[in-house]
Motif scaffolding. Structure first.
Motif, PDB file in Angstrom:
ATOM      1  N   VAL A 186       0.846  -1.200   0.000  1.00  0.00           N
ATOM      2  CA  VAL A 186       0.000   0.000   0.000  1.00  0.00           C
ATOM      3  C   VAL A 186       0.878   1.246   0.000  1.00  0.00           C
ATOM      4  O   VAL A 186       0.652   2.210  -0.758  1.00  0.00           O
ATOM      5  CB  VAL A 186      -0.938  -0.014   1.212  1.00  0.00           C
ATOM      6  N   ASN A 187       1.904   1.245   0.874  1.00  0.00           N
ATOM      7  CA  ASN A 187       2.783   2.422   0.927  1.00  0.00           C
ATOM      8  C   ASN A 187       3.532   2.599  -0.383  1.00  0.00           C
ATOM      9  O   ASN A 187       3.727   3.729  -0.878  1.00  0.00           O
ATOM     10  CB  ASN A 187       3.781   2.252   2.079  1.00  0.00           C
ATOM     11  N   ALA A 188       3.931   1.474  -0.968  1.00  0.00           N
ATOM     12  CA  ALA A 188       4.640   1.564  -2.253  1.00  0.00           C
ATOM     13  C   ALA A 188       3.738   2.144  -3.334  1.00  0.00           C
ATOM     14  O   ALA A 188       4.179   2.909  -4.193  1.00  0.00           O
ATOM     15  CB  ALA A 188       5.138   0.184  -2.661  1.00  0.00           C
ATOM     16  N   TYR A 189       2.470   1.799  -3.281  1.00  0.00           N
ATOM     17  CA  TYR A 189       1.546   2.321  -4.293  1.00  0.00           C
ATOM     18  C   TYR A 189       1.417   3.838  -4.164  1.00  0.00           C
ATOM     19  O   TYR A 189       1.442   4.572  -5.146  1.00  0.00           O
ATOM     20  CB  TYR A 189       0.180   1.642  -4.131  1.00  0.00           C
ATOM     21  N   PHE A 190       1.268   4.329  -2.900  1.00  0.00           N
ATOM     22  CA  PHE A 190       1.034   5.767  -2.718  1.00  0.00           C
ATOM     23  C   PHE A 190       2.286   6.600  -3.005  1.00  0.00           C
ATOM     24  O   PHE A 190       2.200   7.821  -3.191  1.00  0.00           O
ATOM     25  CB  PHE A 190       0.540   6.046  -1.297  1.00  0.00           C
ATOM     26  N   LYS A 191       3.447   5.955  -3.036  1.00  0.00           N
ATOM     27  CA  LYS A 191       4.631   6.714  -3.434  1.00  0.00           C
ATOM     28  C   LYS A 191       4.534   7.121  -4.905  1.00  0.00           C
ATOM     29  O   LYS A 191       4.897   8.230  -5.281  1.00  0.00           O
ATOM     30  CB  LYS A 191       5.877   5.869  -3.198  1.00  0.00           C
ATOM     31  N   ASP A 192       4.073   6.190  -5.742  1.00  0.00           N
ATOM     32  CA  ASP A 192       3.886   6.510  -7.170  1.00  0.00           C
ATOM     33  C   ASP A 192       2.529   7.150  -7.414  1.00  0.00           C
ATOM     34  O   ASP A 192       2.425   8.100  -8.197  1.00  0.00           O
ATOM     35  CB  ASP A 192       4.012   5.236  -8.015  1.00  0.00           C
ATOM     36  N   ASP A 193       1.454   6.605  -6.773  1.00  0.00           N
ATOM     37  CA  ASP A 193       0.071   7.104  -6.876  1.00  0.00           C
ATOM     38  C   ASP A 193      -0.342   7.305  -8.327  1.00  0.00           C
ATOM     39  O   ASP A 193      -0.568   8.424  -8.817  1.00  0.00           O
ATOM     40  CB  ASP A 193      -0.095   8.408  -6.096  1.00  0.00           C
ATOM     41  N   ALA A 194      -0.420   6.179  -9.034  1.00  0.00           N
ATOM     42  CA  ALA A 194      -0.848   6.226 -10.446  1.00  0.00           C
ATOM     43  C   ALA A 194      -2.282   6.701 -10.567  1.00  0.00           C
ATOM     44  O   ALA A 194      -2.693   7.199 -11.618  1.00  0.00           O
ATOM     45  CB  ALA A 194      -0.695   4.832 -11.067  1.00  0.00           C
ATOM     46  N   GLY A 195      -3.086   6.562  -9.521  1.00  0.00           N
ATOM     47  CA  GLY A 195      -4.483   6.970  -9.607  1.00  0.00           C
ATOM     48  C   GLY A 195      -4.679   8.457  -9.655  1.00  0.00           C
ATOM     49  O   GLY A 195      -5.681   8.957 -10.155  1.00  0.00           O
ATOM     50  N   LYS A 196      -3.699   9.267  -9.141  1.00  0.00           N
ATOM     51  CA  LYS A 196      -3.880  10.726  -9.125  1.00  0.00           C
ATOM     52  C   LYS A 196      -3.941  11.276 -10.538  1.00  0.00           C
ATOM     53  O   LYS A 196      -4.730  12.170 -10.872  1.00  0.00           O
ATOM     54  CB  LYS A 196      -2.736  11.373  -8.348  1.00  0.00           C
ATOM     55  N   ALA A 197      -3.101  10.739 -11.406  1.00  0.00           N
ATOM     56  CA  ALA A 197      -3.127  11.212 -12.798  1.00  0.00           C
ATOM     57  C   ALA A 197      -4.474  10.909 -13.448  1.00  0.00           C
ATOM     58  O   ALA A 197      -5.000  11.716 -14.225  1.00  0.00           O
ATOM     59  CB  ALA A 197      -1.994  10.539 -13.579  1.00  0.00           C
ATOM     60  N   VAL A 198      -5.013   9.780 -13.111  1.00  0.00           N
ATOM     61  CA  VAL A 198      -6.324   9.428 -13.680  1.00  0.00           C
ATOM     62  C   VAL A 198      -7.390  10.382 -13.156  1.00  0.00           C
ATOM     63  O   VAL A 198      -8.268  10.839 -13.904  1.00  0.00           O
ATOM     64  CB  VAL A 198      -6.674   7.972 -13.345  1.00  0.00           C
ATOM     65  N   ILE A 199      -7.339  10.721 -11.853  1.00  0.00           N
ATOM     66  CA  ILE A 199      -8.320  11.648 -11.274  1.00  0.00           C
ATOM     67  C   ILE A 199      -8.223  13.006 -11.953  1.00  0.00           C
ATOM     68  O   ILE A 199      -9.236  13.642 -12.291  1.00  0.00           O
ATOM     69  CB  ILE A 199      -8.099  11.777  -9.760  1.00  0.00           C
ATOM     70  N   ASP A 200      -6.992  13.496 -12.168  1.00  0.00           N
ATOM     71  CA  ASP A 200      -6.817  14.803 -12.842  1.00  0.00           C
ATOM     72  C   ASP A 200      -7.377  14.756 -14.246  1.00  0.00           C
ATOM     73  O   ASP A 200      -8.015  15.721 -14.727  1.00  0.00           O
ATOM     74  CB  ASP A 200      -5.328  15.171 -12.877  1.00  0.00           C
ATOM     75  N   LEU A 201      -7.149  13.647 -14.932  1.00  0.00           N
ATOM     76  CA  LEU A 201      -7.673  13.517 -16.302  1.00  0.00           C
ATOM     77  C   LEU A 201      -9.209  13.517 -16.293  1.00  0.00           C
ATOM     78  O   LEU A 201      -9.839  14.122 -17.174  1.00  0.00           O
ATOM     79  CB  LEU A 201      -7.154  12.222 -16.925  1.00  0.00           C
ATOM     80  N   ILE A 202      -9.804  12.879 -15.295  1.00  0.00           N
ATOM     81  CA  ILE A 202     -11.277  12.876 -15.184  1.00  0.00           C
ATOM     82  C   ILE A 202     -11.794  14.293 -15.000  1.00  0.00           C
ATOM     83  O   ILE A 202     -12.798  14.702 -15.612  1.00  0.00           O
ATOM     84  CB  ILE A 202     -11.715  11.972 -14.030  1.00  0.00           C
ATOM     85  N   ARG A 203     -11.091  15.115 -14.154  1.00  0.00           N
ATOM     86  CA  ARG A 203     -11.549  16.494 -13.944  1.00  0.00           C
ATOM     87  C   ARG A 203     -11.458  17.294 -15.243  1.00  0.00           C
ATOM     88  O   ARG A 203     -12.373  18.057 -15.603  1.00  0.00           O
ATOM     89  CB  ARG A 203     -10.690  17.151 -12.869  1.00  0.00           C
ATOM     90  N   ASN A 204     -10.351  17.118 -15.971  1.00  0.00           N
ATOM     91  CA  ASN A 204     -10.209  17.873 -17.231  1.00  0.00           C
ATOM     92  C   ASN A 204     -11.272  17.460 -18.242  1.00  0.00           C
ATOM     93  O   ASN A 204     -11.840  18.317 -18.955  1.00  0.00           O
ATOM     94  CB  ASN A 204      -8.806  17.630 -17.815  1.00  0.00           C
ATOM     95  N   GLN A 205     -11.535  16.193 -18.338  1.00  0.00           N
ATOM     96  CA  GLN A 205     -12.551  15.718 -19.283  1.00  0.00           C
ATOM     97  C   GLN A 205     -13.929  16.228 -18.884  1.00  0.00           C
ATOM     98  O   GLN A 205     -14.744  16.559 -19.747  1.00  0.00           O
ATOM     99  CB  GLN A 205     -12.545  14.193 -19.333  1.00  0.00           C
ATOM    100  N   SER A 206     -14.200  16.320 -17.572  1.00  0.00           N
ATOM    101  CA  SER A 206     -15.498  16.830 -17.119  1.00  0.00           C
ATOM    102  C   SER A 206     -15.647  18.300 -17.477  1.00  0.00           C
ATOM    103  O   SER A 206     -16.727  18.757 -17.904  1.00  0.00           O
ATOM    104  CB  SER A 206     -15.643  16.632 -15.616  1.00  0.00           C
ATOM    105  N   ASP A 207     -14.569  19.091 -17.298  1.00  0.00           N
ATOM    106  CA  ASP A 207     -14.634  20.516 -17.673  1.00  0.00           C
ATOM    107  C   ASP A 207     -14.878  20.664 -19.168  1.00  0.00           C
ATOM    108  O   ASP A 207     -15.686  21.508 -19.609  1.00  0.00           O
ATOM    109  CB  ASP A 207     -13.325  21.222 -17.290  1.00  0.00           C
ATOM    110  N   TYR A 208     -14.205  19.849 -19.961  1.00  0.00           N
ATOM    111  CA  TYR A 208     -14.397  19.908 -21.419  1.00  0.00           C
ATOM    112  C   TYR A 208     -15.828  19.526 -21.793  1.00  0.00           C
ATOM    113  O   TYR A 208     -16.439  20.160 -22.672  1.00  0.00           O
ATOM    114  CB  TYR A 208     -13.409  18.956 -22.087  1.00  0.00           C
TER     115      TYR A 208
END
Length: 921
Positions: A150-172
């Motif tokens: 779990v700690n290793a995952y949050f160091k990279d946190d691949a999900g944050k990029a996906v969340i940011d992409l979702i916000r941008n797509q929602s604004d568009y």
């Protein structure tokens, strides 16, 4: 306004009122179209406005809700990953469900916009991607206790990029919706301008059309009216009545001309009819006898109505209508017809005489009477059968035939002529009857003189008989006293019979009580014997030899046979006492082969016999009877067949018969025949009646070869008769037997249920226990392990006043390493539960002295306040009401003795399983 006021009935042309109404209607239609078009456009504008306000706002709101759902899932994921507290999973789980719901709503709103659907699909793909790589992955790692991953995952946190992409797509996505809203507002303004132009154009068209319609309608009314008025003046100025008004328009003016023409026709017809009636009246006044009357009347009718053939049938002394005269008939044809008289109600002549109604016949057959001339023979096309009635009495019937149909006014004239003829005919017939009566009266006077002399002689004889009757009356008085004495004796005998009947009923009740108590007393020791023999046969410790296991198997089998014997005796007693409850329901015959094979395939294999089941094609898939009793009869017949067959085969054949007629059973309705045929020892002729009697056996000696109690066939026959059927035997000693069960083939559910036996019967009646919560779908060995794990260490309290049953259950539950407590009464059970609240489950016997199981259940539930303690009631009573009575008293489940230890373990496992809903009482 009715349609008949606007249109002519024949030509459906417009009348004057209709023309005026049509003009107004067309104007109103145009105005209506004008309003429809304008209102439609206004509604479109309103819908567009509503669409702008509701649709766009809802779309924006749903996009924000989806972002919020994603944020909730991300928050729940991080909270659970940091703390491990499952409460943080609630917003995650809620968001996981709600974003899909909001996505479905949003997709439905933008279903007409492919570009936005594609943008929304991209958002969906990224959300699902985040759930897969971030949300669910982290939760599973945390659940597994892999905190390092779990700690290793949050160091990279691949999900944050996906969340940011979702916000941008929602604004568009929202920017595109704002552009679409602006375009819709522009189109709305343009639509308002077009609406004003449309309103001006439509109003101009309506005004022009109204002017044209007014001019056309006024001309179509005035011009034909002038033509009709001119024609009426010409007729009134001296024209003949044969002239008729001709009007070519089909409106009220046409109706006026037609009414005038109809008036002229009516006057002419009435004048013609009046002349014919007057002439007929003068002719009939000169008639003196019935044949002359018939001839004069028929000839005048033929002349008046241009009739080509006619016959008159007159009522004779035998109350039949006899041919009296025929007009234009030939002797050969009348002889060929063969019928010269008709009784009331016989043929059309008789029916006409009875109901006194005129009948008109058209489209006559070719073989009807022919109309003959010197040059040809022609078949008539039209016939009338009419009665001559006087004071509601049919005096004669006419049958008239013509080449042409008569108009209605001729039928009316015929009716008046018939009424006139009825008066004259009645006068003639009365005159003839008076003459006959006068002649008979003279003959009677002569006979009365002779009879008076005879009566004088008879009076002398009667005086002598009176003296004899007086002596007879004295004898009758004596006989009457004797009859009174016999009546008193008969009444006493009736009272004695009634008392005897009451004693029989009381005896039957004592018998029922005895059998019920016997069932309980036999089942209680049988319970422990079956459990212990079953445990010995399992050889859990491996200490028994094969021979000893064989002994235990014999003990278990003997106990089972004893249980079956108890059930057979109870069944026979119930049948004899009339206490069997017949429950008619749909029976699926397609399931019967599999059911019976499950019972007897193993037996057939062990005995090396061939077992076949055949169902004919005409047999229906469903029919209505008592399914449990049907199966009981078939099992008895098949068991009997296997018992007495050493080699060969046993066959069950099912056919449908339209009717059956036997010496002991007859049915005119369809029946189903269940024939059980074997190649066994057969039954001799002298024993074929005896084997259906109770306790009769194939060989009653002490060295008999075949076992059994002799109850099966007797029960089967009586159950078959209870179902409205019969069991028939066809057998030859040494050549096998065929037992055939006949049952009514009811393919529809009976409207009324058959009368049931007394529900308060004391006889024990086996019941099928209701289904219990389904067990986990696992294999046998895995199920045993799960049961051991669930029962190990649990505390079970066994309550029974019979030490043998307690011992048998203790030995059966020993391998599960449970803490086993025992109590021998209800009081001892309550004391143990009070002192040891850690009791997990109770096996409670119902039939105990002093404090029985019902009262014990009530105290545990109500006074001790233990509504969730699992309690399984065990009783030797097997009445249908017993299970419901136990469950109503507070038991969770019910089992009847003798019990199977595996079934006991299975029930305990279910009620102790980790499922709170099962223990909520």
């Amino acid at each position: 306004m009715e349609v008949s006021l606007l249109f002519d009935n024949e030509s459906r042309s417009l009348k004057i009122r209709g023309k005026i109404a049509l003009g107004y209607l067309m104007i109103l239609v145009m105005l209506g179209l004008f309003l429809v078009i304008v209102s439609s456009r206004i509604k479109d504008l309103e819908q567009e406005t509503v669409f702008l306000s509701d649709h766009d706002m809802q779309v924006h709101e749903l996009t924000y809700l989806i972002e919020k759902n994603v944020l909730d899932m991300e928050t729940g994921q991080r909270g659970y990953a940091l703390t491990g507290d499952t409460e943080y999973l609630d917003p995650y789980n809620n968001g996981l469900v709600e974003w899909r719901i909001n996505y479905a709503k949003l997709r439905k709103l933008i279903s007409d916009n492919p570009a936005q659907i594609e943008n929304l699909s991209n958002i969906k793909t990224n959300i699902e991607k985040w759930v897969t790589i971030a949300g669910q992955n982290v939760i599973e790692l945390k659940r597994a206790g892999d905190d390092e991953a779990v700690n290793a995952y949050f160091k990279d946190d691949a999900g944050k990029a996906v969340i940011d992409l979702i916000r941008n797509q929602s604004d568009y996505f929202r920017d595109n919706e704002r552009k679409l809203t602006s375009e819709r507002i522009t189109e709305l303004k343009s639509g308002n301008d077009k609406l004003l132009i449309t309103m001006y154009v439509l109003w101009s068209l309506v005004a022009l059309l109204a002017t044209i319609i007014t001019y056309v309608i006024s001309g179509s009314i005035v011009n034909p009216l002038r033509s009709v008025i001119q024609a009426i003046h010409e007729i009134a100025s001296g024209g003949s009545r044969s002239e008729r008004i001709v009007v070519r328009t089909h409106d009220e003016i046409y109706d006026l001309g037609s009414a005038t023409n109809s008036l002229l026709d009516t006057v002419q017809q009435e004048q013609w009819g009046s002349e014919r009636l007057s002439h007929m009246s003068s002719l009939l006044q000169e008639v003196t006898n019935l044949p002359q009357l018939c001839r004069t009347f028929m000839n005048k009718i033929a002349e008046t109505f241009e009739m080509q053939y006619g016959v008159i049938y007159v009522l004779n002394d035998l109350k039949k209508y006899e041919r009296c005269y025929s007009y234009a008939g030939t002797r050969n044809e009348e002889v060929a017809m063969g019928v010269n008289q008709f009784a009331p109600g016989e043929g059309l002549i008789g029916e006409c005489a009875r109901d006194q109604r005129v009948r008109v016949l058209t489209e006559l057959p070719q073989d009807y009477i022919s109309i003959n001339t010197g040059l040809a023979r022609v078949a008539p096309r039209y016939a009338i059968i009419a009665p001559v009635v006087f004071e509601n009495r049919t005096l004669a019937v006419l049958e008239l035939a013509s080449l042409n149909a008569w108009p209605a006014y001729r039928l009316e004239l015929l009716s008046e002529l018939l009424n006139m003829t009825g008066v004259t005919m009645n006068s003639v017939m009365t005159r003839v009857e008076i003459q006959k009566l006068y002649s008979k009266s003279q003959e009677k006077n002569k006979e009365l003189e002779i009879q008076s002399e005879e009566l004088q002689v008879q009076s002398e004889e009667l005086q002598v008989q009176a003296e004899e009757l007086q002596s007879y009356s004295q004898e009758l008085l004596i006989l009457n006293k004797e009859l009174k004495n016999q009546k008193a004796v008969a009444e006493n005998a009736a009272e004695e019979l009634e008392k005897y009947n009451e004693q029989l009923q009381l005896s039957s009740r004592y018998k029922s009580e005895f059998l019920a108590n016997m069932s309980h007393e036999l089942r209680t020791p049988l319970n422990s014997m079956l459990i212990l023999s079953q445990l010995l046969n399992e050889n859990r410790n491996g200490t028994l030899t094969d021979e000893e296991q064989t002994y235990t198997s014999v003990i278990y089998s003997s106990g089972t046979d004893l249980l079956n014997l108890i059930n057979d005796i109870l069944d026979l007693s119930k049948v004899e006492a009339g206490k069997i409850l017949v429950e008619v329901d749909a029976v699926n015959l397609t399931e019967l082969p599999a059911l019976l094979r499950g019972y007897f395939d193993k037996t057939a294999e062990q005995e090396n016999l061939t077992f076949t089941i055949e169902i004919s094609a005409e047999v229906p898939e469903l029919f209505y009877t008592d399914e449990m009793r049907l199966h009981q009869i078939l099992r008895n017949l098949l068991s009997n067949a296997f018992k007495f067959t050493e080699q060969g085969s046993v066959q069950l054949t099912l056919t449908r018969l339209e009717a059956v007629q036997l010496n002991a059973y007859t049915s005119a309705e369809p029946v189903l025949a269940f024939a059980v045929k074997d190649s066994g020892v057969g039954v001799s002729v002298k024993n074929q009646e005896l084997i259906f009697e109770a306790f009769r056996q194939a060989d009653g000696s002490t060295t008999r070869k075949y076992g059994g109690t002799g109850l099966g066939l007797s029960i089967s026959l009586q159950l078959a008769q209870l179902l409205g059927g019969h069991v028939e035997l066809d057998s030859i000693a040494g050549s096998g037997s065929t037992f055939t069960l006949y049952l009514p083939c009811r393919e529809q559910e009976p409207e009324e249920e058959p009368e049931a036996a007394e529900t308060e019967a004391l006889l024990a009646e086996p019941v099928q226990e209701e289904s219990i919560p389904a067990q986990p779908a696992v294999g046998g060995s895995r199920q045993t392990d799960m049961e051991f794990q669930q029962l190990q260490g649990k505390t079970v309290l066994i309550v029974d006043d019979d030490e043998r049953n307690i011992y048998a259950l203790q030995r059966g539950l020993a391998p599960y390493e449970m803490n086993i407590l025992s109590a021998h009464s209800g009081y001892e059970c309550l004391q143990i539960i009070r002192e040891q609240p850690d009791v997990d489950i109770v096996l409670l016997d119902i039939m105990m002295p002093n404090l029985d199981g019902y009262d014990t259940l009530s105290i545990i539930r109500d006074e001790l306040g233990l509504p969730k303690l699992p309690i399984i009631a065990i009783s030797a009573k097997t009445m249908k009401e017993e299970r419901e009575k136990c469950l109503n008293a507070g038991a969770n489940d019910f089992m009847s003795k003798p019990v199977d230890i595996k079934d006991v373990v299975s029930r305990m496992y279910l009620w102790l399983a980790v499922n709170p809903s099962l223990t909520d009482f």
